[in-house]
Design an enzyme around this catalytic site. Structure first.
Site, PDB file in Angstrom:
ATOM      1  N   GLY A   1       0.773  -1.240   0.000  1.00 10.39           N
ATOM      2  CA  GLY A   1       0.000   0.000   0.000  1.00 10.39           C
ATOM      3  C   GLY A   1       0.800   1.284   0.000  1.00 10.39           C
ATOM      4  O   GLY A   1       0.383   2.285  -0.578  1.00 10.39           O
TER       5      GLY A   1
ATOM      6  N   GLU B   1       3.869   4.262   6.131  1.00 11.40           N
ATOM      7  CA  GLU B   1       2.636   3.488   5.930  1.00 11.40           C
ATOM      8  C   GLU B   1       1.626   4.321   5.154  1.00 11.40           C
ATOM      9  O   GLU B   1       1.579   5.540   5.304  1.00 11.40           O
ATOM     10  CB  GLU B   1       2.019   3.135   7.288  1.00 11.40           C
ATOM     11  CG  GLU B   1       2.354   1.763   7.802  1.00 11.40           C
ATOM     12  CD  GLU B   1       1.663   0.626   7.035  1.00 11.40           C
ATOM     13  OE1 GLU B   1       1.229   0.839   5.884  1.00 11.40           O
ATOM     14  OE2 GLU B   1       1.562  -0.462   7.593  1.00 11.40           O
ATOM     15  N   ASP B   2       0.803   3.658   4.366  1.00  7.72           N
ATOM     16  CA  ASP B   2      -0.277   4.389   3.706  1.00  7.72           C
ATOM     17  C   ASP B   2      -1.415   4.667   4.684  1.00  7.72           C
ATOM     18  O   ASP B   2      -1.930   5.773   4.752  1.00  7.72           O
ATOM     19  CB  ASP B   2      -0.791   3.641   2.461  1.00  7.72           C
ATOM     20  CG  ASP B   2      -1.155   2.196   2.748  1.00  7.72           C
ATOM     21  OD1 ASP B   2      -0.681   1.647   3.759  1.00  7.72           O
ATOM     22  OD2 ASP B   2      -1.912   1.607   1.965  1.00  7.72           O
TER      23      ASP B   2
ATOM     24  N   ASP C   1      -4.959   1.489  10.616  1.00  3.74           N
ATOM     25  CA  ASP C   1      -6.364   1.150  10.839  1.00  3.74           C
ATOM     26  C   ASP C   1      -6.487   0.614  12.273  1.00  3.74           C
ATOM     27  O   ASP C   1      -6.572   1.391  13.226  1.00  3.74           O
ATOM     28  CB  ASP C   1      -6.726   0.111   9.770  1.00  3.74           C
ATOM     29  CG  ASP C   1      -8.210  -0.126   9.638  1.00  3.74           C
ATOM     30  OD1 ASP C   1      -8.933   0.086  10.602  1.00  3.74           O
ATOM     31  OD2 ASP C   1      -8.651  -0.543   8.552  1.00  3.74           O
TER      32      ASP C   1
ATOM     33  N   LYS D   1      -6.985   6.104  10.428  1.00  3.84           N
ATOM     34  CA  LYS D   1      -8.402   5.793  10.668  1.00  3.84           C
ATOM     35  C   LYS D   1      -8.546   5.486  12.152  1.00  3.84           C
ATOM     36  O   LYS D   1      -8.727   4.348  12.570  1.00  3.84           O
ATOM     37  CB  LYS D   1      -8.767   4.569   9.836  1.00  3.84           C
ATOM     38  CG  LYS D   1     -10.109   4.629   9.177  1.00  3.84           C
ATOM     39  CD  LYS D   1     -10.382   3.329   8.482  1.00  3.84           C
ATOM     40  CE  LYS D   1     -10.855   3.573   7.072  1.00  3.84           C
ATOM     41  NZ  LYS D   1     -11.210   2.318   6.398  1.00  3.84           N
TER      42      LYS D   1
ATOM     43  N   ARG E   1      -5.104   0.783  -6.963  1.00  2.48           N
ATOM     44  CA  ARG E   1      -3.879   1.326  -6.356  1.00  2.48           C
ATOM     45  C   ARG E   1      -3.285   2.472  -7.172  1.00  2.48           C
ATOM     46  O   ARG E   1      -2.645   3.357  -6.635  1.00  2.48           O
ATOM     47  CB  ARG E   1      -2.814   0.228  -6.226  1.00  2.48           C
ATOM     48  CG  ARG E   1      -3.132  -0.856  -5.209  1.00  2.48           C
ATOM     49  CD  ARG E   1      -1.866  -1.621  -4.876  1.00  2.48           C
ATOM     50  NE  ARG E   1      -2.102  -2.920  -4.273  1.00  2.48           N
ATOM     51  CZ  ARG E   1      -2.227  -3.143  -2.969  1.00  2.48           C
ATOM     52  NH1 ARG E   1      -2.194  -2.130  -2.127  1.00  2.48           N
ATOM     53  NH2 ARG E   1      -2.407  -4.361  -2.501  1.00  2.48           N
TER      54      ARG E   1
HETATM   55  C1  PRP Z   1      -2.957  -2.154   4.948  1.00  2.96           C
HETATM   56  C2  PRP Z   1      -2.051  -0.951   5.174  1.00  2.96           C
HETATM   57  C3  PRP Z   1      -1.374  -1.262   6.469  1.00  2.96           C
HETATM   58  C4  PRP Z   1      -2.396  -2.105   7.201  1.00  2.96           C
HETATM   59  C5  PRP Z   1      -3.073  -1.262   8.233  1.00  2.96           C
HETATM   60  O1  PRP Z   1      -2.248  -3.154   4.330  1.00  2.96           O
HETATM   61  O2  PRP Z   1      -1.132  -0.797   4.135  1.00  2.96           O
HETATM   62  O3  PRP Z   1      -0.174  -1.976   6.295  1.00  2.96           O
HETATM   63  O4  PRP Z   1      -3.352  -2.557   6.254  1.00  2.96           O
HETATM   64  O5  PRP Z   1      -4.031  -2.001   8.934  1.00  2.96           O
HETATM   65  P1  PRP Z   1      -3.963  -2.257  10.487  1.00  2.96           P
HETATM   66  O6  PRP Z   1      -3.674  -0.954  11.126  1.00  2.96           O
HETATM   67  O7  PRP Z   1      -5.367  -2.755  10.804  1.00  2.96           O
HETATM   68  O8  PRP Z   1      -2.941  -3.303  10.758  1.00  2.96           O
HETATM   69  P2  PRP Z   1      -2.949  -4.431   3.693  1.00  2.96           P
HETATM   70  O9  PRP Z   1      -2.930  -5.562   4.682  1.00  2.96           O
HETATM   71  O10 PRP Z   1      -4.290  -4.050   3.141  1.00  2.96           O
HETATM   72  O11 PRP Z   1      -1.955  -4.838   2.545  1.00  2.96           O
HETATM   73  P3  PRP Z   1      -1.433  -3.969   1.290  1.00  2.96           P
HETATM   74  O12 PRP Z   1      -0.546  -2.882   1.847  1.00  2.96           O
HETATM   75  O13 PRP Z   1      -0.663  -4.953   0.495  1.00  2.96           O
HETATM   76  O14 PRP Z   1      -2.620  -3.414   0.557  1.00  2.96           O
END
Ligand code: PRP
Length: 179
Positions: free
Chosen positions: A41, A96-97, A100, A128, A162
């Site tokens: 991400g 980080e993007d 959550d 978030k 993306r």
């Molecule tokens: C997303 C994002 C963070 C993570 C955040 O990655 O890039 O790494 O989720 O979520 P959290 O705070 O609940 O742990 P994702 O698992 O969707 O993988 P990606 O980056 O490959 O899209």
């Protein structure tokens, strides 16, 4: 899912990334930085951020897999691709993007701190916070966002979106029953 609502335009993102870049450049002035993007991400955010940093820096990437972090009770993650660089005694900025639940970031911080970097800070484009399950500190934040399924600028839905230059919210339509 079909309706798309723009949450941040590419212009708004560019402006904010520039502001973050200036702050980070000032904070690390005269020091050498290792920027670590979390795949997948954060690949676009990392690429844009490093190009506005006025610093001596290197870039590396790490990839983790979460066990369905939104619903998992274990909350653990595994390293799928480790760093290529040694980080002992180096100044590290984790990028980080989106944060959550906070689990990915919390686990990554633990993993990386075991290697004794000189410092470890976090830059996240989106926070978030309402969905937080684990407390994590974000040193440099782009935008705080509410609930909603966000895509674009690196974030995906089933691997798609993306590449979109803006950040969008996907809004479920009434005929969509696919969970
Ligand atoms: C997303 C994002 C963070 C993570 C955040 O990655 O890039 O790494 O989720 O979520 P959290 O705070 O609940 O742990 P994702 O698992 O969707 O993988 P990606 O980056 O490959 O899209």
């Amino acid at each position: 899912m079909s309706a798309e609502k723009i949450v941040f335009t590419s212009r708004q993102i560019e402006t904010r990334v520039g502001e973050l870049g200036r702050r980070i450049s000032a904070d690390y002035a005269g020091r050498e930085l290792l920027v670590v993007g979390v795949l997948t991400g954060a690949f676009i955010f990392t690429a844009d951020l490093v190009r506005v940093l006025d610093l001596d820096l290197s870039v590396d990437f790490i990839r983790v897999s979460s066990y369905g972090h939104a619903t998992s009770s274990s909350g653990e993650i595994s390293l799928v691709k480790d760093l290529d660089s040694e980080i002992g005694n180096r100044e590290v900025l984790l990028v980080e993007d989106i944060v959550d639940s906070g689990r990915t970031l919390a686990c990554l911080r633990r993993h990386l701190l075991e290697r004794r970097p000189a410092s470890l800070k976090v830059c996240a484009l989106l926070d978030k916070r309402e969905r937080r399950e684990v407390e994590v500190e974000i040193d440099y934040l782009g935008f705080r966002v509410a609930r909603g399924f966000l895509v674009g600028y690196g974030l995906d839905y089933a691997g798609r979106y993306r590449q979109r230059p803006e950040i969008l919210e996907l809004v479920r339509t009434t005929e969509d029953t696919s969970g």
